[in-house]
Write a protein that holds these residues in place. Structure first.
Motif, short mmCIF file in Angstrom:
data_model
loop_
_atom_site.label_atom_id
_atom_site.label_comp_id
_atom_site.label_asym_id
_atom_site.label_seq_id
_atom_site.Cartn_x
_atom_site.Cartn_y
_atom_site.Cartn_z
N SER A 2 41.28 18.78 21.91
CA SER A 2 40.63 17.81 21.04
C SER A 2 39.11 17.93 21.15
O SER A 2 38.38 17.70 20.20
N SER A 3 38.63 18.34 22.33
CA SER A 3 37.18 18.49 22.46
C SER A 3 36.69 19.64 21.60
O SER A 3 35.60 19.62 21.06
N GLU A 4 37.54 20.68 21.46
CA GLU A 4 37.17 21.78 20.58
C GLU A 4 37.05 21.29 19.14
O GLU A 4 36.14 21.68 18.42
N LEU A 5 37.99 20.44 18.75
CA LEU A 5 37.95 19.91 17.38
C LEU A 5 36.68 19.08 17.18
O LEU A 5 36.02 19.20 16.16
N ASP A 6 36.36 18.28 18.18
CA ASP A 6 35.14 17.48 18.10
C ASP A 6 33.93 18.38 17.92
O ASP A 6 33.08 18.14 17.09
N THR A 7 33.90 19.43 18.74
CA THR A 7 32.79 20.36 18.67
C THR A 7 32.67 20.90 17.26
O THR A 7 31.60 20.98 16.68
N PHE A 8 33.84 21.25 16.68
CA PHE A 8 33.76 21.83 15.36
C PHE A 8 33.24 20.83 14.33
O PHE A 8 32.45 21.16 13.47
N LYS A 9 33.70 19.58 14.45
CA LYS A 9 33.25 18.57 13.50
C LYS A 9 31.74 18.44 13.50
O LYS A 9 31.11 18.26 12.48
N ARG A 10 31.17 18.53 14.68
CA ARG A 10 29.72 18.38 14.79
C ARG A 10 28.96 19.58 14.24
O ARG A 10 27.88 19.44 13.71
N PHE A 11 29.51 20.77 14.47
CA PHE A 11 28.72 21.98 14.21
C PHE A 11 29.26 22.84 13.08
O PHE A 11 28.66 23.84 12.73
N GLY A 12 30.42 22.47 12.53
CA GLY A 12 31.11 23.37 11.61
C GLY A 12 30.42 23.56 10.27
O GLY A 12 29.88 22.62 9.71
N VAL A 13 30.47 24.79 9.77
CA VAL A 13 29.95 25.12 8.43
C VAL A 13 30.95 26.10 7.81
O VAL A 13 31.37 27.03 8.48
N ASP A 14 31.32 25.88 6.55
CA ASP A 14 32.19 26.82 5.86
C ASP A 14 31.41 27.56 4.79
O ASP A 14 30.57 26.97 4.12
N LYS A 15 31.68 28.85 4.65
CA LYS A 15 31.05 29.62 3.57
C LYS A 15 32.12 30.43 2.85
O LYS A 15 33.06 30.92 3.48
N PHE A 31 21.35 29.30 14.83
CA PHE A 31 22.14 30.50 15.06
C PHE A 31 23.61 30.14 14.96
O PHE A 31 23.97 28.96 14.95
N TYR A 32 24.47 31.15 14.86
CA TYR A 32 25.84 30.93 14.46
C TYR A 32 26.86 31.62 15.35
O TYR A 32 26.59 32.71 15.87
N LEU A 33 28.00 30.99 15.48
CA LEU A 33 29.15 31.58 16.14
C LEU A 33 30.27 31.62 15.10
O LEU A 33 30.54 30.62 14.43
N ILE A 34 30.91 32.78 14.94
CA ILE A 34 31.96 32.91 13.94
C ILE A 34 33.27 32.36 14.50
O ILE A 34 33.73 32.80 15.56
N GLN A 35 33.86 31.39 13.79
CA GLN A 35 35.14 30.83 14.19
C GLN A 35 36.28 31.62 13.56
O GLN A 35 37.27 31.92 14.18
N SER A 36 36.13 31.88 12.24
CA SER A 36 37.14 32.70 11.56
C SER A 36 36.46 33.41 10.41
O SER A 36 35.46 32.94 9.89
N GLY A 37 37.01 34.57 10.03
CA GLY A 37 36.44 35.36 8.94
C GLY A 37 35.46 36.40 9.46
O GLY A 37 35.27 36.54 10.66
N LYS A 38 34.86 37.11 8.51
CA LYS A 38 33.94 38.20 8.87
C LYS A 38 32.59 37.99 8.22
O LYS A 38 32.50 37.51 7.10
N VAL A 39 31.55 38.39 8.94
CA VAL A 39 30.18 38.26 8.45
C VAL A 39 29.53 39.64 8.42
O VAL A 39 29.72 40.43 9.33
N LYS A 40 28.81 39.89 7.31
CA LYS A 40 28.14 41.17 7.17
C LYS A 40 26.64 40.97 7.34
O LYS A 40 26.07 40.07 6.73
N ILE A 41 26.03 41.79 8.17
CA ILE A 41 24.58 41.74 8.38
C ILE A 41 23.97 42.92 7.62
O ILE A 41 24.38 44.06 7.84
N MET A 85 30.17 27.98 13.43
CA MET A 85 29.53 26.88 14.15
C MET A 85 28.04 27.15 14.07
O MET A 85 27.58 28.26 14.35
N GLU A 86 27.31 26.13 13.68
CA GLU A 86 25.87 26.28 13.50
C GLU A 86 25.14 25.50 14.59
O GLU A 86 25.37 24.31 14.76
N PHE A 87 24.27 26.18 15.31
CA PHE A 87 23.53 25.52 16.38
C PHE A 87 22.03 25.62 16.12
O PHE A 87 21.55 26.64 15.65
N ASN A 88 21.34 24.54 16.43
CA ASN A 88 19.89 24.57 16.32
C ASN A 88 19.31 23.85 17.53
O ASN A 88 20.06 23.38 18.39
#
Lengths: 215, 337
Positions: A2-15, A31-41, A85-88
């Protein structure tokens, strides 16, 4: 859990697939941590969008922005639908309290990236272009598993002139020129998507001699 | 368990090039780290003080030691495996924070050095030109979604920049294309919003929450022209609420209050931030119109005109916002002669 879910609620971003997450040259503040999916730089170089990296779940990007709002050095795009997850600086303390393991992983990534950048710097420090190209092969070799037979000095690299040019800080044209001359000297063999170096120890001696005369 | 190890004066704790996953804390004595500066090739010495860590980076990053480490006097150290080190710092997060600062600083320095070497051969691009070129690239390649994003960012950071008028034109065209093809660009109608932002634009069944109540109180105050009071409540909603729907609405109303309070610069900044944060905000046209109003309030007619025109390009002719934009445009154009 449940703490993981809380963390996601606070920091989550969908694209959605194709959406830009941040743009090269804009000031970075997260800065970002990928939870699911792929990101291209990618980077736009001249008239070409050049892919620098494709990142998978569990990987970080944009972490240089953690402590300073420097301009982004590349563009990040969602390659598939992604959850991030988006952190600042504002929410970083919360993350630290709730999930220090993530922060520890960032520390590990920093360690590795400092090393990679130092290695790159050493390549760029070489004045002679052929020495740089040879040193790129040495660097690639350092990051590969060693062959079972230590006397086996031939190495096969899954790489392209574009990649080598990038690491060596030279134009692709110049890189192709150097590679062609190495091939004519029968030191390397170029084929589709891979390059075989016949004798990696020879490259090592060559680079060592150039580095020593410089120092 | 971390092991205590002693070293005699002048003995080597590890050599450059060693592979090891041990991390040390200095308990007593003096330790010297010797490295070759990668730039000058000169030897650099660093003295470790009691209580400090060393060997952290190479152990965590799993690469060879890049310094030689020597005991200057008789020395006692505590040696940790990576796992033991992790256990220690996870229960003492201040250490992680401190190391993160040191490492990030080193990373930035080496990054700058690399960039400097690269720029010897490459012409340096300033961030403003660079950002515009990114947008331009996607625009020329008809990747309008990406173009709109980059150009929007450009106009947010450089509203008066050297490429601002080009960026505005390209942005308009990208948006026109996106709305025509039903793509969800910034010009998308609110009906298309649920794709990207669940909850936005559609009323939520759980309407009676504290955030919603506060919000209506604020709207009430705005209608009574008590903008400062409304602003206070809206700011409370922003800090205390995480419901994206209320948040987006409150943010918009803050901008409205700022416009009424004639805080033009703040209003412009706020609305550009809002557009960037909620590219699918249902009130996006109104926000753009109010940016125009704020520029007009500042006496900046050319920019006001830009924004009014942009609003009109995004609206149907008979939409209320379009009508207001057209009127505002006629008014200032008359004044400009």
């Amino acid at each position: 859990m449940s703490s993981e879910l809380d963390t996601f609620k606070r920091f989550g971003v969908d694209k959605k697939a194709g959406e830009i997450i941040f743009c090269e040259y804009e000031p970075g503040d997260a800065f970002y941590l990928i939870q699911s999916g792929k990101v291209k730089i990618v980077k736009i170089v001249g008239d070409v969008e050049k892919t620098i990296d494709i990142l998978n779940p569990g990987e970080f990007f944009g972490e240089m922005a953690l402590l300073e709002q420097a301009p982004r050095t590349a563009t990040a795009l969602a390659l598939t639908d992604v959850r991030l997850m988006e952190f600042n600086q504002q929410n970083f303390d919360v993350l630290m309290q709730g999930n220090p393991q993530i922060v520890l992983n960032i520390l590990k990534i920093f360690s590795k990236r400092i090393y990679d950048q130092k290695r790159r710097f050493m390549i760029l420090k070489l004045e002679e272009i052929p020495a740089r190209v040879a040193d790129v092969f040495l660097m690639l070799d350092e990051n590969m598993a060693k062959p079972e037979d230590p006397d086996d000095l031939s190495r096969t690299f899954q790489t392209t002139p574009e990649d080598i040019a990038h690491w060596a800080g030279i134009s692709v044209t110049k890189c192709v020129e150097v590679l062609t001359s190495l091939q004519n000297q029968r030191r390397i063999e170029i084929s589709q998507g891979k390059i075989v170096v016949k004798n990696i120890a020879e490259f090592q001696r060559f680079v060592n001699s150039r580095r020593r005369t410089k120092a | 368990m971390p092991k205590s190890i002693t070293f005699k004066a002048n003995s080597i704790i590890y050599f450059q090039g060693d592979q090891s996953e041990r991390i040390f804390i200095l308990k007593s004595g003096r330790v010297l780290l010797k490295t070759l500066d990668i730039d000058t090739g000169k030897e650099v010495n660093e003295v470790i003080n009691t209580g400090e860590f060393f060997g952290v980076k190479s152990a965590l990053g799993r690469y060879i030691r890049d310094e030689t480490c020597m005991a200057l006097t008789d020395t006692e150290v505590l040696a940790f495996s990576v796992a033991e080190f992790e256990q220690l710092v996870l229960s003492n997060t201040r250490i992680i924070m401190k190391m993160l600062k040191v490492f990030s600083n080193q990373l930035r320095r080496i990054h700058h050095k690399v960039e400097k070497l690269l720029n010897k051969s490459d012409a340096e691009t300033d961030p403003e030109t660079g950002l515009f070129k990114v947008g331009d690239y996607y625009f020329n390649n008809r990747q309008f979604h990406q173009a709109a994003f980059a150009l929007n960012r450009y106009l947010t950071y450089y509203p008066q920049g050297q490429y601002a008028s080009q960026a505005t034109l390209r942005l308009q065209e990208s948006e026109r294309y996106l709305s025509k093809t039903g793509g969800s660009g910034t010009a998308a109608k609110p009906a298309a919003a649920p794709v990207g932002m669940p909850g936005m634009g559609a009323p939520k069944p759980s309407g009676g929450t504290g955030g919603a109540k506060q919000f209506y109180e604020a709207v009430g105050l705005i209608s009574q022209e008590k903008y400062q009071d409304a602003l206070n409540i809206l700011n409370e909603i922003i800090t205390g609420n995480t419901d994206p729907e209320n948040l987006a609405k409150a943010e918009f109303e803050i901008g409205r209050c700022l416009t009424h309070l004639k805080k033009h610069d703040e209003a412009i900044r706020h609305f550009t931030g809002l557009i960037q944060k909620y590219p699918k905000h249902p009130d996006i046209k109104e926000a753009l119109f109010l940016i125009g109003k704020a520029y007009e309030g500042k006496g900046d007619k050319p920019w006001a005109k830009n924004f009014y025109e942009k609003v009109m390009s995004m609206c149907q002719e008979d939409e209320p916002t379009a009508i207001r934009a057209r009127k505002a445009l006629q008014a200032i154009s008359g004044g400009m002669g």
